[in-house]
Design a protein around this motif. Structure first.
Motif, mmCIF file in Angstrom:
data_model
loop_
_atom_site.group_PDB
_atom_site.id
_atom_site.type_symbol
_atom_site.label_atom_id
_atom_site.label_comp_id
_atom_site.label_asym_id
_atom_site.label_seq_id
_atom_site.Cartn_x
_atom_site.Cartn_y
_atom_site.Cartn_z
ATOM 1 N N SER A 34 -33.709 -25.854 -3.905
ATOM 2 C CA SER A 34 -32.780 -25.017 -4.656
ATOM 3 C C SER A 34 -32.787 -23.580 -4.134
ATOM 4 C CB SER A 34 -33.163 -25.029 -6.136
ATOM 5 O OG SER A 34 -32.392 -24.088 -6.842
ATOM 6 N N ARG A 35 -31.600 -23.061 -3.857
ATOM 7 C CA ARG A 35 -31.493 -21.671 -3.396
ATOM 8 C C ARG A 35 -31.797 -20.690 -4.519
ATOM 9 N NH1 ARG A 35 -25.982 -20.398 -1.156
ATOM 10 N NH2 ARG A 35 -25.336 -21.689 -2.895
ATOM 11 N N LEU A 36 -31.491 -21.060 -5.765
ATOM 12 C CA LEU A 36 -31.725 -20.155 -6.886
ATOM 13 C C LEU A 36 -33.217 -19.944 -7.150
ATOM 14 C CD1 LEU A 36 -29.035 -21.492 -9.363
ATOM 15 C CD2 LEU A 36 -28.954 -19.396 -8.014
ATOM 16 N N LEU A 37 -34.011 -20.969 -6.893
ATOM 17 C CA LEU A 37 -35.441 -20.866 -7.175
ATOM 18 C C LEU A 37 -36.265 -20.375 -5.995
ATOM 19 C CD1 LEU A 37 -36.053 -24.081 -9.263
ATOM 20 C CD2 LEU A 37 -35.933 -21.736 -10.052
ATOM 21 N N ARG A 38 -35.647 -20.181 -4.860
ATOM 22 C CA ARG A 38 -36.408 -19.794 -3.675
ATOM 23 C C ARG A 38 -37.270 -18.546 -3.880
ATOM 24 N NH1 ARG A 38 -32.729 -20.671 0.770
ATOM 25 N NH2 ARG A 38 -33.173 -22.823 0.300
ATOM 26 N N PRO A 39 -36.790 -17.500 -4.573
ATOM 27 C CA PRO A 39 -37.647 -16.312 -4.751
ATOM 28 C C PRO A 39 -38.897 -16.573 -5.599
ATOM 29 C CG PRO A 39 -35.363 -15.755 -5.182
ATOM 30 C CD PRO A 39 -35.419 -17.229 -5.023
#
Length: 191
Positions: A34-39
């Motif tokens: 998931s790109r949203l959870l990457r951070p």
């Protein structure tokens, strides 16, 4: 008529629930992509949040109850994020948010209104039937009425009670499950 060869008995309720949750709950791998959870992936994907232990599962159930009842949208995301500081099991917290769905939410909100009305002693203050009036009139007008505080207080009380009951029931269920496993293990060794 005999069942086809190799076919066992029909799966029980728990087996079907486990299969459904394996198909529909987010996995660690899907969250890694998931790109949203990457951070925050390093925190969310910590292995201790994904293990099923006697402490993390009841925490996940309690957390899922609270987020399922108090948060009308993004319940799974909120429960996954709140699982971090509480060290709760993420899949259990996400699955427990399904306590609220289109069938149960109206009953939970009506019960919360009733509990809040009793708690705030609004029996004679709020005229008519505010829950029905809210559905017929605008929500903004309803939020400005005296019924909104009753529902808010009721939702807080219901979510707290459901969290405590869910925690206790899942802890008891965990103990019974482990006791059954040990009993079965002892019986197989005795034979």
């Amino acid at each position: 008529m005999a069942p086809p060869p190799g076919a066992g008995p029909a799966p029980g309720v728990w087996q079907r629930l486990a299969a459904w949750s394996r198909r529909n709950l987010p996995t660690r791998e899907s969250m890694e992509r998931s790109r949203l959870l990457r951070p925050v992936a390093h925190r969310v994907l910590a292995p201790e949040l994904w293990r099923f232990t006697r402490r993390s599962v009841p925490r996940g159930v309690a957390l899922g109850m609270v987020t399922g009842i108090l948060f009308p949208v993004a319940q799974i995301a909120v429960s996954a994020l709140l699982a971090l500081p509480f060290r709760a099991n993420v899949p259990t917290a996400a699955l427990t948010t399904f306590i609220t769905n289109p069938f149960t939410t109206p009953f939970i909100w009506a019960f919360a209104y009733w509990i809040g009305k009793l708690t705030l002693r609004l029996d004679h203050v709020v005229p008519g039937d505010p829950v029905r009036d809210a559905a017929q009139s605008g929500w903004l007008q309803w939020l400005m009425s005296d019924a909104a505080p009753a529902v808010a207080v009721g939702l807080l009380i219901v979510s707290a009670v459901m969290a405590v009951v869910g925690y206790a029931a899942s802890a008891l269920g965990w103990r019974l499950w482990i006791a059954r496993k040990w009993r079965n293990r002892r019986n197989t060794h005795d034979i």
